[in-house]
Every structure is written in structure tokens, then in C-alpha cells.
Design a protein around this motif. Structure first.
Motif, short mmCIF file in Angstrom:
data_model
loop_
_atom_site.label_atom_id
_atom_site.label_comp_id
_atom_site.label_asym_id
_atom_site.label_seq_id
_atom_site.Cartn_x
_atom_site.Cartn_y
_atom_site.Cartn_z
N ASP A 111 0.83 -1.20 0.00
CA ASP A 111 0.00 0.00 0.00
C ASP A 111 0.87 1.25 0.00
OD1 ASP A 111 -2.36 -1.52 0.14
OD2 ASP A 111 -2.35 -1.52 2.34
N ARG A 112 1.92 1.22 0.78
CA ARG A 112 2.82 2.38 0.85
C ARG A 112 3.52 2.60 -0.48
NH1 ARG A 112 6.64 3.45 5.50
NH2 ARG A 112 6.26 5.49 4.58
N ALA A 113 3.86 1.51 -1.17
CA ALA A 113 4.46 1.64 -2.49
C ALA A 113 3.46 2.23 -3.49
CB ALA A 113 4.95 0.27 -2.97
N ASP A 114 2.20 1.78 -3.42
CA ASP A 114 1.16 2.34 -4.29
C ASP A 114 1.01 3.84 -4.04
OD1 ASP A 114 0.65 -0.18 -5.30
OD2 ASP A 114 -1.09 -0.54 -4.03
N GLU A 115 1.03 4.23 -2.79
CA GLU A 115 0.92 5.64 -2.42
C GLU A 115 2.08 6.45 -3.02
OE1 GLU A 115 -0.13 6.82 1.84
OE2 GLU A 115 2.03 7.17 1.78
N THR A 116 3.28 5.90 -2.95
CA THR A 116 4.45 6.59 -3.49
C THR A 116 4.36 6.69 -5.01
OG1 THR A 116 5.77 5.72 -1.66
CG2 THR A 116 6.97 6.61 -3.54
N MET A 117 3.90 5.64 -5.67
CA MET A 117 3.72 5.69 -7.12
C MET A 117 2.71 6.76 -7.51
SD MET A 117 5.74 3.48 -8.65
CE MET A 117 4.96 3.30 -10.26
N ALA A 118 1.65 6.90 -6.72
CA ALA A 118 0.66 7.95 -6.99
C ALA A 118 1.28 9.34 -6.84
CB ALA A 118 -0.54 7.79 -6.04
N ALA A 119 2.15 9.50 -5.86
CA ALA A 119 2.82 10.80 -5.67
C ALA A 119 3.74 11.11 -6.86
CB ALA A 119 3.62 10.78 -4.37
N ILE A 120 4.44 10.09 -7.36
CA ILE A 120 5.30 10.30 -8.52
C ILE A 120 4.47 10.69 -9.74
CG2 ILE A 120 6.83 9.12 -10.15
CD1 ILE A 120 7.81 7.42 -7.75
N ALA A 121 3.33 10.01 -9.95
CA ALA A 121 2.45 10.33 -11.08
C ALA A 121 1.94 11.76 -10.96
CB ALA A 121 1.29 9.35 -11.13
N TRP A 122 1.59 12.18 -9.73
CA TRP A 122 1.15 13.56 -9.51
C TRP A 122 2.26 14.53 -9.88
CZ3 TRP A 122 3.27 17.28 -6.33
CH2 TRP A 122 2.51 18.43 -6.09
N ALA A 123 3.48 14.24 -9.45
CA ALA A 123 4.60 15.15 -9.71
C ALA A 123 4.90 15.28 -11.20
CB ALA A 123 5.83 14.67 -8.95
N ARG A 124 4.72 14.19 -11.94
CA ARG A 124 5.04 14.22 -13.37
C ARG A 124 4.13 15.19 -14.14
NH1 ARG A 124 8.70 10.24 -14.55
NH2 ARG A 124 8.65 8.31 -13.32
N GLN A 125 3.00 15.54 -13.55
CA GLN A 125 2.07 16.47 -14.20
C GLN A 125 2.41 17.93 -13.93
OE1 GLN A 125 -0.11 14.98 -16.31
NE2 GLN A 125 0.92 13.12 -15.57
N ARG A 126 3.34 18.17 -13.04
CA ARG A 126 3.70 19.54 -12.66
C ARG A 126 4.68 20.12 -13.68
NH1 ARG A 126 2.00 22.04 -7.56
NH2 ARG A 126 3.93 23.21 -7.85
N PRO A 127 4.41 21.31 -14.22
CA PRO A 127 5.35 21.92 -15.17
C PRO A 127 6.66 22.35 -14.52
CG PRO A 127 3.55 23.43 -14.66
CD PRO A 127 3.18 22.11 -14.05
N ASP A 128 6.65 22.52 -13.18
CA ASP A 128 7.89 22.95 -12.51
C ASP A 128 8.76 21.77 -12.08
OD1 ASP A 128 6.00 22.16 -10.67
OD2 ASP A 128 6.41 23.75 -9.23
N ILE A 129 8.35 20.54 -12.43
CA ILE A 129 9.12 19.35 -12.10
C ILE A 129 9.63 18.69 -13.38
CG2 ILE A 129 9.05 17.05 -11.04
CD1 ILE A 129 8.95 19.40 -9.05
N ASP A 130 10.90 18.36 -13.41
CA ASP A 130 11.51 17.65 -14.53
C ASP A 130 11.28 16.14 -14.32
OD1 ASP A 130 13.09 16.48 -16.44
OD2 ASP A 130 14.91 17.61 -15.97
#
Length: 341
Positions: A111-130
Motif C-alpha cells: 500500500d505504501r508503495a502504491d501511495e508513493t507511485m501515486a505521488a510520482i504520477a502527480w509530480a510528473r504532471q507539474r510543469p515545474d518538475i523535470d
């Protein structure tokens, strides 16, 4: 008396100013909300103050306990150090902590890994994140989460594993015995603790209820029904298979010389056995405890408190913040060359 009082007030004001100055960091913090299914997690995105994105990103994965996004400000010196290397940092309140929905004690390591993957997916949508420069930082219990995520997301730029264990049950036994030695326990007390542990494992293997555990073990030591449920979900955790599945992601393994929570020798041996030498870098901090705080500070509650208030960057073992920053600068250099290691 009046002048004495004036002197005390001036000294207090001066010390207060020092505390504020020392706890002011060269980062910009943005409150953010992450979503995973029906769950919402309140978090913080800390970015460099120069305003020249997109930035690389360090995604923080907490250890055990009800930890908030800043870890009671403990993470901020790290965020500042990462910002100096051109990286933002993302962290969030665990489920059920400071406004985040859910209950972290309901989570398995998957579950914690799923949560982290969701955070990475969220970050990939940010224009200020490479999105090409996203990596993980995690401590202690995160040792069972980081390899899972790295195995699932081979395009991660790096993983920084601080004081991770490999096998839950081996780690528990090591911690028990090390703590007993630290406390000066007698042979009889140590034997009794090992018997309790054996009984507890037997109950876990039978999927016993909390009520049965409470009635069977003569010293529950603060165990709650929620904690018992959490342990039942995770006591078989072992990072071996996930470490073996990591492909191409550089790993920085950070180990402490005074770690009574994790057998650092076993951890280092396992990482070196399972990860290619070209991907693994190991940093040892002989004067550090499990949390990478200086050992002499953790030996004194007064010293620890005063340092946390008046010099929080000095909490960490000598060279730790610099080592973390240099690792990310190297990751930046590798990214600019188009390499991974």
C-alpha cells in the motif's frame, strides 16, 4: 531587580531571534494535496528559491510512526541541501496525520508503495518538475518500500536509502537485543524478552486476534489493536526480491555507526550481494545513530533539544548533508550527459 529583568528579557529576545534565524531555510514551501483513489494526502512541495525550474524532485518516503510532511521540521535541512543541488522535495502527512485521510496503520508495504507511485504520477504532471529527474529518499521502514517502487519504476533517477532493514523479523530481533544491551538488561530479562518475542511470532503466524495476543503475552508494551493489525500485515516483509528486481537505478545506501534499530552489516552485505557494484554507492557515518543524528547529541536530551532549536542543521552527522547534496549534484551531471550512473 529591574535591570536584571531587562537583561533577561534582552537575552531571551536575542536567543529567540537566533532560533528564528537558524530555523529559516532557503526554500519555498507550497502546501499541496495528493490523491490516491478516494484518499487525500496533505503535503509540502519544497522548491529552490531561485525560481528557475523545472527542478529535479526528491520524493520522501517516511519511516515508522505517525509522521507529518516535515517530520516535525527534521526534513527541512535536507530540503534546503537538496535545493542547493537544484532539486525540489515532496513529502506528505501519513494517512490520518494532520488532515490526511485514512489511517497509516491500515497500510501494508505494498500500500505504501502504491501511495508513493501515486505521488510520482502527480509530480510528473507539474510543469515545474523535470519528470526525467525524479528519485526517492527514504529512511528506516522505507527500506521495504523503496525497492518495490524502484522495481516498478525503472526510470527513476536514483534511490537514497537511509538506515534501511532487509527482513522485518531479523530486524526486530536485532533491535530487541541491541536495545536490551543499551539498557543494561540482565540475562534473565533478555531471555524473558526473547520468549515474549517467540510467543508473539507464533500468534502472528496463526493470525491471532489482538484480544488473544493481549491475553497471552504478559507484557504487551503499549501494543494497540491498530498496531497489532499493522504488524500482522507486514511482519513477513523482506526486501530481497524487490532489490534483486531493480534494474538500472543508482542506489545510495547510507548507514550509521551507532544504529541499534538495524543491523547495518547485514544490510550492507545484502545490498552489495543483490545490486550491481556499478549501481550501488555506500556511505558510512560512524558517529551517527539510526536517524543520522550525531550520537553524542542523542545521548543527552538537553543537548538534543538545544541543538534542534538553535542549530538544527548541526543535528546531523558530520558530512551527511554535504554527502546528500553532492550525490544529487552528481545525479544532475549524469542527467545532463544522458546517463543513469
Amino acid at each position: 531587580m529591574i535591570w536584571s529583568l531587562v537583561g533577561v528579557l534582552l537575552a531571551a529576545t536575542g536567543l529567540g531571534g537566533v532560533a528564528i534565524w537558524q530555523n529559516t531555510y532557503d526554500i519555498r514551501e507550497e502546501r499541496v494535496t495528493l490523491r490516491q483513489g478516494k484518499q487525500t494526502l496533505d503535503g509540502v512541495l519544497a522548491t529552490p528559491t531561485d525560481g528557475r525550474g523545472p527542478y529535479g524532485l526528491v520524493v520522501f518516503v517516511h519511516g515508522d510512526g505517525p509522521i507529518d510532511a516535515t517530520h516535525d521540521s527534521f526534513y527541512r535541512p535536507l530540503w534546503e541541501s537538496f535545493a542547493e543541488a537544484g532539486y525540489a522535495s515532496l513529502s506528505w502527512n501519513k494517512p490520518g496525520v494532520d488532515g490526511s485521510s485514512g489511517n497509516w496503520l491500515d497500510q501494508s508495504m505494498d500500500d505504501r508503495a502504491d501511495e508513493t507511485m501515486a505521488a510520482i504520477a502527480w509530480a510528473r504532471q507539474r510543469p515545474d518538475i523535470d519528470s526525467r529527474r525524479i528519485g526517492l529518499w527514504g529512511a528506516s521502514q522505507a527500506g521495504w518500500v523503496l525497492p518495490k517502487v524502484a522495481a516498478r519504476a525503472p526510470d527513476l533517477r536514483f534511490v537514497i536509502a537511509v538506515s534501511p532493514a532487509v527482513n522485518w523479523q531479523q530486524q526486530g530481533r536485532y533491535n530487541l537485543l541491541a536495545q536490551m544491551r543499551e539498557d543494561g538488561a540482565s540475562a534473565e530479562q533478555t531471555a524473558a524478552a526473547l520468549r515474549r518475542r517467540k510467543t508473539t511470532l507464533r500468534l502472528l503466524r496463526r493470525d491471532a486476534s489482538f484480544e488473544e495476543y493481549r491475553d497471552t503475552v504478559d507484557d504487551p508494551q503499549g501494543m494497540t489493536a491498530d498496531r497489532w493489525r499493522f504488524i500482522k500485515k507486514n511482519y513477513t516483509a523482506d526486501a530481497t526480491a524487490d532489490l534483486r528486481a531493480i534494474q538500472g537505478t543508482p542506489v545510495l545506501l547510507v548507514l550509521a555507526g551507532h544504529d541499534i534499530n538495524v543491523d547495518v552489516t547485514d544490510t550492507e552485505t545484502t545490498y552489495r550481494k543483490l545490486l550491481p557494484a556499478s549501481l550501488l554507492r555506500v556511505e558510512q557515518y560512524p558517529d551517527a545513530t539510526h536517524s543520522l543524528v550525531k550520537h553524542n547529541l542523542e545521548q543527552s536530551e538537553l543537548k538534543l533539544t538545544l541543538t534542534a532549536v538553535f542549530a538544527p542543521r548541526a543535528l546531523f552527522a558530520s558530512g551527511f548533508l554535504t554527502g546528500q547534496r553532492q550525490f544529487l549534484k552528481q545525479a544532475n551531471a549524469d542527467a545532463s550527459k544522458g546517463g543513469r550512473t
